[in-house]
Scaffold this motif. Structure first.
Motif, PDB file in Angstrom:
ATOM      1  N   ARG A  27      61.360 -37.815-129.968  1.00  0.00           N
ATOM      2  CA  ARG A  27      61.181 -39.179-130.392  1.00  0.00           C
ATOM      3  C   ARG A  27      62.528 -39.964-130.474  1.00  0.00           C
ATOM      4  O   ARG A  27      63.491 -39.275-130.968  1.00  0.00           O
ATOM      5  CB  ARG A  27      60.583 -39.356-131.879  1.00  0.00           C
TER       6      ARG A  27
ATOM      7  N   GLY B 164      64.114 -55.933-132.440  1.00  0.00           N
ATOM      8  CA  GLY B 164      64.143 -54.498-133.049  1.00  0.00           C
ATOM      9  C   GLY B 164      63.749 -54.663-134.581  1.00  0.00           C
ATOM     10  O   GLY B 164      63.545 -53.633-135.001  1.00  0.00           O
TER      11      GLY B 164
ATOM     12  N   ASN C 169      64.753 -41.525-132.131  1.00  0.00           N
ATOM     13  CA  ASN C 169      64.990 -41.943-133.401  1.00  0.00           C
ATOM     14  C   ASN C 169      66.158 -41.332-134.125  1.00  0.00           C
ATOM     15  O   ASN C 169      66.073 -40.011-134.019  1.00  0.00           O
ATOM     16  CB  ASN C 169      63.875 -41.714-134.115  1.00  0.00           C
TER      17      ASN C 169
ATOM     18  N   GLU D 195      60.511 -50.516-132.940  1.00  0.00           N
ATOM     19  CA  GLU D 195      61.479 -49.221-133.401  1.00  0.00           C
ATOM     20  C   GLU D 195      62.242 -48.822-131.890  1.00  0.00           C
ATOM     21  O   GLU D 195      63.464 -48.734-132.022  1.00  0.00           O
ATOM     22  CB  GLU D 195      60.766 -47.963-133.799  1.00  0.00           C
ATOM     23  N   PRO D 196      61.849 -48.732-130.639  1.00  0.00           N
ATOM     24  CA  PRO D 196      62.488 -48.284-129.684  1.00  0.00           C
ATOM     25  C   PRO D 196      63.672 -49.087-129.347  1.00  0.00           C
ATOM     26  O   PRO D 196      64.739 -48.811-128.863  1.00  0.00           O
ATOM     27  CB  PRO D 196      61.444 -48.135-128.375  1.00  0.00           C
TER      28      PRO D 196
ATOM     29  N   ARG E 181      65.091 -51.358-131.536  1.00  0.00           N
ATOM     30  CA  ARG E 181      66.088 -51.053-132.727  1.00  0.00           C
ATOM     31  C   ARG E 181      66.856 -49.806-132.481  1.00  0.00           C
ATOM     32  O   ARG E 181      68.205 -50.041-132.687  1.00  0.00           O
ATOM     33  CB  ARG E 181      65.319 -51.024-134.179  1.00  0.00           C
ATOM     34  N   GLU E 182      66.387 -48.882-131.991  1.00  0.00           N
ATOM     35  CA  GLU E 182      67.095 -47.727-131.835  1.00  0.00           C
ATOM     36  C   GLU E 182      68.001 -47.614-130.691  1.00  0.00           C
ATOM     37  O   GLU E 182      68.807 -46.773-130.652  1.00  0.00           O
ATOM     38  CB  GLU E 182      66.096 -46.190-131.558  1.00  0.00           C
TER      39      GLU E 182
END
Length: 303
Positions: A71, A257, A73, A261-262, A264-265
């Motif tokens: 993932r 983001g 993250n 999440e993607p 933001r990461e």
């Protein structure tokens, strides 16, 4: 037995497609829920963060291909990647298996000029620090003689049926929907992209070449690098749409983001998209085969 750890992802499928034609040996696919690529594939469910399960999955393997994808993250990477690499190296050492590690370029950090196999590690992101750590684990195991291994490294990729790449998600998919393409950072900076069938074929080829071990290899990537605008122009022709593309500034990615999440990461990797990004695979090209040209690769990927 040839074993693929982390089966199911894009590169894993490509490696699995090519290996049987090169070795004639049985192929074992290992992941939490593995699925066959070839009719004769052996399926072995396992969690690579578990040492005992990893050791069992590697048993009987002449070559192990580690192509796992986690993932996207930072905390997941920091927690799981070192554990997985430790488990895999210990398992390969115990069973006398060779290791092929499919890697990315995050550990290089910000590079002025071409990335080569000799580029020093200088990560400027948290994910880059993780990748540097696990790459050093492999290099140290190689140097000490614990495990016979090689590192196969690739830049950003694109290809047919790929779900988790920026060119596919922001260019191909947008054109399919009749929307303008998008790209983080500048659309006019040259950027290297690898065609996923090339990446899989090359990784498989390295794994069955005894002289390739003990080294890092940059997988075959077309040169010269092209800009996102040029990439979009080639893709648009296959969808019969205008080659419209816009850059996504960092401030907008930060705003998105907050909720996605993607995105933001990916912000910490923005440095890869606002300046030239050159990946040199000439070492591989000279000894094995050259990359698929962008014109042809985009034609095959734009489906």
């Amino acid at each position: 037995m040839q074993t693929i750890l982390g089966a199911g992802g894009t590169i894993a499928r490509e490696v699995a497609h090519h290996l049987p034609t090169l070795t004639g040996e049985p192929l074992r696919l290992v992941s939490r829920q593995p699925q066959k690529v070839n009719a004769a594939d052996e399926l072995h469910p396992a969690d690579l963060t578990d040492a005992a399960q990893t050791k069992q999955a590697v048993a009987g393997s002449s070559v192990v291909f580690l192509v796992a994808g986690l993932r996207y993250n930072t905390k997941t990477w920091q927690h799981d990647w070192p554990r997985i690499m430790t488990n895999v190296l210990n398992a390969c050492e115990h069973h006398g298996s060779k290791l092929v590690f499919f890697d990315n370029v995050y550990m290089y950090g910000l590079v002025g000029g071409k990335m080569t196999e000799e580029t020093p590690f200088n990560p400027i992101s948290k994910k880059g620090e993780v990748r540097a750590h696990i790459a050093r684990q492999v290099l140290e195991a190689m140097k000490s003689g614990r495990v016979e291994a090689l590192i196969a490294r690739a830049p950003d990729f694109y290809g047919p049926g790929v779900q988790n790449s920026l060119p596919n998600a922001l260019i191909f998919d947008n054109f399919k929907k009749g929307k303008a393409a998008q790209w983080p950072g500048s659309v006019d900076q040259p950027h290297s992209y690898i065609f996923t069938p090339d990446a899989g074929r090359a990784t498989a080829a390295l794994g069955v070449t005894p002289s390739a071990y003990g080294q890092t290899w940059h997988l075959p990537t077309a040169a010269p690098a092209i800009t996102a605008r040029q990439f979009a122009s080639l893709a648009a022709a296959h969808y019969g749409v205008a080659p419209k593309i816009s850059g996504l500034p960092k401030w907008l990615m930060r705003a998105v983001g907050l909720f996605v999440e993607p995105v933001r990461e990916s912000i910490e990797m923005f440095y890869q998209y606002d300046r030239p990004y050159f990946f040199d695979s000439s070492k591989f090209d000279k000894q094995f085969f050259a990359a698929t040209p962008y014109v042809e690769g985009i034609r095959l990927a734009a489906v």
